[in-house]
Design a protein around this motif. Sequence first.
Motif, PDB file in Angstrom:
ATOM      1  N   THR A 105      -9.605   2.789   7.535  1.00 34.06           N
ATOM      2  CA  THR A 105      -8.661   3.919   7.163  1.00 34.06           C
ATOM      3  C   THR A 105      -9.311   5.234   7.736  1.00 34.06           C
ATOM      4  O   THR A 105     -10.471   5.461   7.462  1.00 34.06           O
ATOM      5  N   SER A 118       0.817  -1.199   0.009  1.00 39.81           N
ATOM      6  CA  SER A 118      -0.093   0.136  -0.001  1.00 39.81           C
ATOM      7  C   SER A 118       0.991   1.322  -0.024  1.00 39.81           C
ATOM      8  O   SER A 118       0.386   2.200  -0.540  1.00 39.81           O
ATOM      9  N   GLY A 136      -4.542   3.854   1.732  1.00 36.89           N
ATOM     10  CA  GLY A 136      -5.571   3.717   2.359  1.00 36.89           C
ATOM     11  C   GLY A 136      -6.663   2.624   1.704  1.00 36.89           C
ATOM     12  O   GLY A 136      -6.039   2.338   0.690  1.00 36.89           O
ATOM     13  N   ARG A 154      -5.983   9.487   6.828  1.00 37.83           N
ATOM     14  CA  ARG A 154      -5.501   8.511   5.797  1.00 37.83           C
ATOM     15  C   ARG A 154      -4.625   7.188   6.167  1.00 37.83           C
ATOM     16  O   ARG A 154      -4.162   6.475   5.530  1.00 37.83           O
ATOM     17  N   THR A 214      -4.256   3.824   7.660  1.00 33.21           N
ATOM     18  CA  THR A 214      -4.824   2.637   8.070  1.00 33.21           C
ATOM     19  C   THR A 214      -4.477   1.825   8.994  1.00 33.21           C
ATOM     20  O   THR A 214      -3.170   1.478   9.367  1.00 33.21           O
ATOM     21  N   ASN A 222       1.005   4.457   6.537  1.00 36.56           N
ATOM     22  CA  ASN A 222       0.570   5.525   5.791  1.00 36.56           C
ATOM     23  C   ASN A 222       0.603   5.360   4.274  1.00 36.56           C
ATOM     24  O   ASN A 222       0.863   6.357   3.694  1.00 36.56           O
ATOM     25  N   THR A 246      -0.585  -0.132  11.830  1.00 39.55           N
ATOM     26  CA  THR A 246      -1.073   1.170  11.292  1.00 39.55           C
ATOM     27  C   THR A 246       0.176   1.442  10.248  1.00 39.55           C
ATOM     28  O   THR A 246       1.571   1.551  10.345  1.00 39.55           O
TER      29      THR A 246
END
Length: 181
Positions: free
Chosen positions: A160, A91, A117, A165, A167, A114, A112
Amino acid sequence: PELMIKTQARQQMDNFAQNLMSQGLTMEQYAQFTGMTADKMMEQMLPSLEALTNNRCILALNKCDETCMTNLDTMLMQRVISNIVKNAVESIGDKPDGKIAITVKPQRLEITDNGSGISDEAAEQLFTPFFSTKRPDRGLGLMLVSDILLAHKATFTLSTDASTRFTTFTICFNRHLTARG
């Protein structure tokens, strides 16, 4: 080396799923639970998780002071965590400031990132067999993650945050014996 690591990880997941189906076992029948603290498991996994990032993003492990003994099948949980981190790395892609944070709390694990999303529509389907936001030949990884977590009697969410943004994949363990450490 990057392609080889990814190919090996995918092949291991495929082999595992095929082996499980060929034996006609449910995930809960297959799992072998032992007491382990999530922070200890994450410390042991950190080098292999860092290898999954291919130095494309920062991976941080955050632990709290209190530990909680949880009944886990360590091998299966390592598959879960590896799959989630691999998805986070994908991602993030080539984003120069990519970050993945793994936070260990009593009875709870949060991963988590960044990255790009996940839309609400996609999030509703992510644990469905053969659904993928990537390529058509994918879509078993998160289904397998779901089966493993359900066998552990864990609850989990993936969402998300609309403003940041970021996730976050959250896992809450229900089988536990609190141990101070």
